[in-house]
Design a protein around this motif. Sequence first.
Motif, short mmCIF file in Angstrom:
data_model
loop_
_atom_site.label_atom_id
_atom_site.label_comp_id
_atom_site.label_asym_id
_atom_site.label_seq_id
_atom_site.Cartn_x
_atom_site.Cartn_y
_atom_site.Cartn_z
N GLU A 135 1.50 19.02 8.13
CA GLU A 135 0.38 18.11 7.87
C GLU A 135 0.39 17.67 6.41
OE1 GLU A 135 -2.68 15.84 9.17
OE2 GLU A 135 -1.50 17.19 10.40
N PRO A 136 0.38 16.37 6.13
CA PRO A 136 0.42 15.91 4.75
C PRO A 136 -0.82 16.35 3.97
CG PRO A 136 0.48 14.05 6.27
CD PRO A 136 0.34 15.30 7.08
N ARG A 137 -0.61 16.71 2.72
CA ARG A 137 -1.69 17.12 1.83
C ARG A 137 -2.39 15.89 1.26
NH1 ARG A 137 -5.50 18.35 -1.11
NH2 ARG A 137 -5.42 19.67 -2.91
N TYR A 138 -1.65 14.85 1.02
CA TYR A 138 -2.21 13.65 0.42
C TYR A 138 -2.14 12.48 1.40
CZ TYR A 138 -1.78 16.28 -3.87
OH TYR A 138 -1.89 17.24 -4.82
N GLU A 139 -3.24 11.77 1.46
CA GLU A 139 -3.29 10.56 2.28
C GLU A 139 -2.43 9.50 1.60
OE1 GLU A 139 -6.75 7.33 3.48
OE2 GLU A 139 -7.24 9.02 2.19
N LYS A 140 -1.74 8.70 2.38
CA LYS A 140 -0.94 7.60 1.84
C LYS A 140 -1.64 6.29 2.16
CE LYS A 140 3.84 7.55 1.18
NZ LYS A 140 5.20 7.44 1.68
N ILE A 141 -1.65 5.40 1.17
CA ILE A 141 -2.23 4.08 1.39
C ILE A 141 -1.22 3.02 0.96
CG2 ILE A 141 -4.63 4.82 1.10
CD1 ILE A 141 -4.49 3.67 -1.79
N SER A 142 -1.38 1.83 1.51
CA SER A 142 -0.58 0.68 1.10
C SER A 142 -1.52 -0.31 0.44
CB SER A 142 0.08 0.02 2.31
OG SER A 142 1.02 0.89 2.89
N PHE A 143 -1.07 -0.85 -0.67
CA PHE A 143 -1.86 -1.81 -1.43
C PHE A 143 -1.04 -3.07 -1.61
CE2 PHE A 143 -3.19 -3.63 -5.56
CZ PHE A 143 -4.53 -3.84 -5.29
N TYR A 144 -1.61 -4.22 -1.24
CA TYR A 144 -0.88 -5.48 -1.39
C TYR A 144 -0.97 -5.94 -2.84
CZ TYR A 144 0.87 -10.16 -0.76
OH TYR A 144 1.62 -11.31 -0.85
N ASP A 145 0.17 -6.07 -3.48
CA ASP A 145 0.27 -6.49 -4.87
C ASP A 145 0.63 -7.98 -4.89
OD1 ASP A 145 0.86 -6.97 -7.52
OD2 ASP A 145 2.06 -5.16 -7.78
N GLU A 146 -0.32 -8.81 -5.30
CA GLU A 146 -0.09 -10.25 -5.31
C GLU A 146 1.02 -10.66 -6.27
OE1 GLU A 146 -3.82 -12.20 -6.00
OE2 GLU A 146 -4.68 -11.46 -4.14
N GLU A 147 1.10 -9.96 -7.42
CA GLU A 147 2.15 -10.28 -8.39
C GLU A 147 3.54 -10.00 -7.83
OE1 GLU A 147 1.44 -8.37 -12.13
OE2 GLU A 147 -0.58 -9.18 -12.29
N GLN A 148 3.68 -8.92 -7.08
CA GLN A 148 4.96 -8.55 -6.49
C GLN A 148 5.17 -9.20 -5.12
OE1 GLN A 148 7.28 -6.66 -7.99
NE2 GLN A 148 6.01 -6.37 -9.80
N ASP A 149 4.10 -9.80 -4.58
CA ASP A 149 4.12 -10.42 -3.26
C ASP A 149 4.63 -9.45 -2.20
OD1 ASP A 149 3.62 -12.43 -1.41
OD2 ASP A 149 5.65 -13.24 -1.58
N GLY A 150 4.05 -8.25 -2.22
CA GLY A 150 4.43 -7.25 -1.24
C GLY A 150 3.53 -6.04 -1.33
N PHE A 151 3.77 -5.08 -0.45
CA PHE A 151 2.97 -3.87 -0.41
C PHE A 151 3.61 -2.77 -1.24
CE2 PHE A 151 1.39 -6.06 3.30
CZ PHE A 151 0.05 -5.76 3.28
N ALA A 152 2.77 -1.98 -1.90
CA ALA A 152 3.19 -0.79 -2.64
C ALA A 152 2.51 0.41 -1.99
CB ALA A 152 2.80 -0.92 -4.10
N GLU A 153 3.22 1.52 -1.88
CA GLU A 153 2.68 2.73 -1.27
C GLU A 153 2.17 3.67 -2.37
OE1 GLU A 153 3.80 4.35 2.17
OE2 GLU A 153 3.57 2.31 2.87
#
Length: 108
Positions: free
Chosen positions: A15-33
Amino acid sequence: MDDLLREAEQMTMGEPRYEKISFYDEEQDGFAEFFVLERTRLNGAEYLLATQELNQDSDGYVFKVVAEHTEDNEEVTMELELVDDDTELEAVGKVFAELLSDDLNIEV
Protein backbone atom coordinates in the motif's frame (compact mmCIF):
# COMPACT_ATOMS: atom_id res chain seq x y z
CA MET A 1 15.45 11.69 5.47
CA ASP A 2 16.49 8.05 5.24
CA ASP A 3 13.04 7.18 6.60
CA LEU A 4 11.45 8.88 3.58
CA LEU A 5 13.61 6.89 1.20
CA ARG A 6 12.71 3.64 2.98
CA GLU A 7 9.03 4.54 2.76
CA ALA A 8 9.40 5.28 -0.95
CA GLU A 9 10.94 1.84 -1.47
CA GLN A 10 8.03 0.27 0.42
CA MET A 11 5.59 1.92 -1.97
CA THR A 12 6.37 -0.69 -4.59
CA MET A 13 5.91 -3.53 -2.09
CA GLY A 14 2.41 -2.76 -0.85
CA GLU A 15 0.00 0.00 0.00
CA PRO A 16 1.50 3.36 -1.00
CA ARG A 17 2.45 5.69 1.86
CA TYR A 18 2.04 8.83 -0.21
CA GLU A 19 -0.87 9.76 -2.41
CA LYS A 20 0.12 10.61 -5.99
CA ILE A 21 -1.48 13.48 -7.87
CA SER A 22 -1.19 14.79 -11.40
CA PHE A 23 -1.06 18.52 -12.01
CA TYR A 24 -1.52 20.08 -15.44
CA ASP A 25 1.33 22.52 -16.09
CA GLU A 26 0.27 25.07 -18.70
CA GLU A 27 3.86 26.18 -19.31
CA GLN A 28 4.96 22.61 -20.05
CA ASP A 29 1.64 21.80 -21.77
CA GLY A 30 1.40 18.50 -19.96
CA PHE A 31 0.87 16.72 -16.67
CA ALA A 32 3.45 16.46 -13.89
CA GLU A 33 3.22 13.79 -11.16
CA PHE A 34 3.66 14.67 -7.48
CA PHE A 35 3.78 12.81 -4.16
CA VAL A 36 1.60 14.45 -1.49
CA LEU A 37 3.70 14.65 1.68
CA GLU A 38 1.13 16.40 3.86
CA ARG A 39 -2.26 18.11 3.86
CA THR A 40 -3.51 20.92 6.06
CA ARG A 41 -6.34 23.42 6.37
CA LEU A 42 -5.73 27.10 7.00
CA ASN A 43 -8.42 29.78 7.10
CA GLY A 44 -10.96 27.36 5.62
CA ALA A 45 -8.80 26.39 2.62
CA GLU A 46 -7.08 23.03 2.08
CA TYR A 47 -3.42 22.94 1.08
CA LEU A 48 -1.16 20.13 -0.13
CA LEU A 49 2.61 19.94 0.25
CA ALA A 50 3.95 17.89 -2.64
CA THR A 51 7.21 16.92 -4.29
CA GLN A 52 8.11 15.24 -7.54
CA GLU A 53 10.86 13.09 -6.02
CA LEU A 54 11.27 11.49 -2.61
CA ASN A 55 14.87 12.37 -1.88
CA GLN A 56 16.84 14.73 0.33
CA ASP A 57 17.27 17.55 -2.17
CA SER A 58 13.88 17.64 -3.81
CA ASP A 59 11.85 20.83 -4.07
CA GLY A 60 8.48 21.09 -2.41
CA TYR A 61 5.41 22.71 -3.92
CA VAL A 62 2.37 24.06 -2.11
CA PHE A 63 -0.96 23.61 -3.86
CA LYS A 64 -4.28 25.10 -2.81
CA VAL A 65 -7.38 22.98 -3.40
CA VAL A 66 -9.72 25.27 -5.35
CA ALA A 67 -12.51 22.72 -5.87
CA GLU A 68 -13.18 19.03 -5.34
CA HIS A 69 -15.45 16.83 -7.47
CA THR A 70 -16.59 13.25 -6.84
CA GLU A 71 -17.14 11.26 -10.01
CA ASP A 72 -19.80 8.57 -10.49
CA ASN A 73 -17.20 5.89 -9.74
CA GLU A 74 -16.47 7.76 -6.46
CA GLU A 75 -13.06 8.89 -7.69
CA VAL A 76 -12.22 12.33 -6.33
CA THR A 77 -10.88 14.98 -8.71
CA MET A 78 -9.34 18.12 -7.30
CA GLU A 79 -8.77 21.44 -8.99
CA LEU A 80 -5.43 22.69 -7.71
CA GLU A 81 -3.70 26.02 -7.88
CA LEU A 82 0.02 26.46 -7.24
CA VAL A 83 0.41 28.95 -4.37
CA ASP A 84 2.58 31.83 -5.54
CA ASP A 85 1.49 34.64 -3.20
CA ASP A 86 4.47 35.19 -0.87
CA THR A 87 2.37 35.98 2.22
CA GLU A 88 0.11 32.94 1.76
CA LEU A 89 3.09 30.72 0.95
CA GLU A 90 4.96 31.80 4.07
CA ALA A 91 1.94 31.19 6.32
CA VAL A 92 1.20 27.74 4.90
CA GLY A 93 4.91 26.88 4.81
CA LYS A 94 5.18 27.53 8.54
CA VAL A 95 2.27 25.16 9.20
CA PHE A 96 3.86 22.42 7.09
CA ALA A 97 7.22 22.99 8.80
CA GLU A 98 5.53 22.46 12.18
CA LEU A 99 3.68 19.34 11.01
CA LEU A 100 6.78 17.75 9.48
CA SER A 101 9.52 19.08 11.74
CA ASP A 102 10.54 15.56 12.79
CA ASP A 103 10.60 14.15 9.25
CA LEU A 104 11.83 16.90 6.94
CA ASN A 105 13.92 20.03 6.90
CA ILE A 106 11.61 22.59 5.30
CA GLU A 107 12.87 26.00 4.26
CA VAL A 108 10.32 28.61 3.21
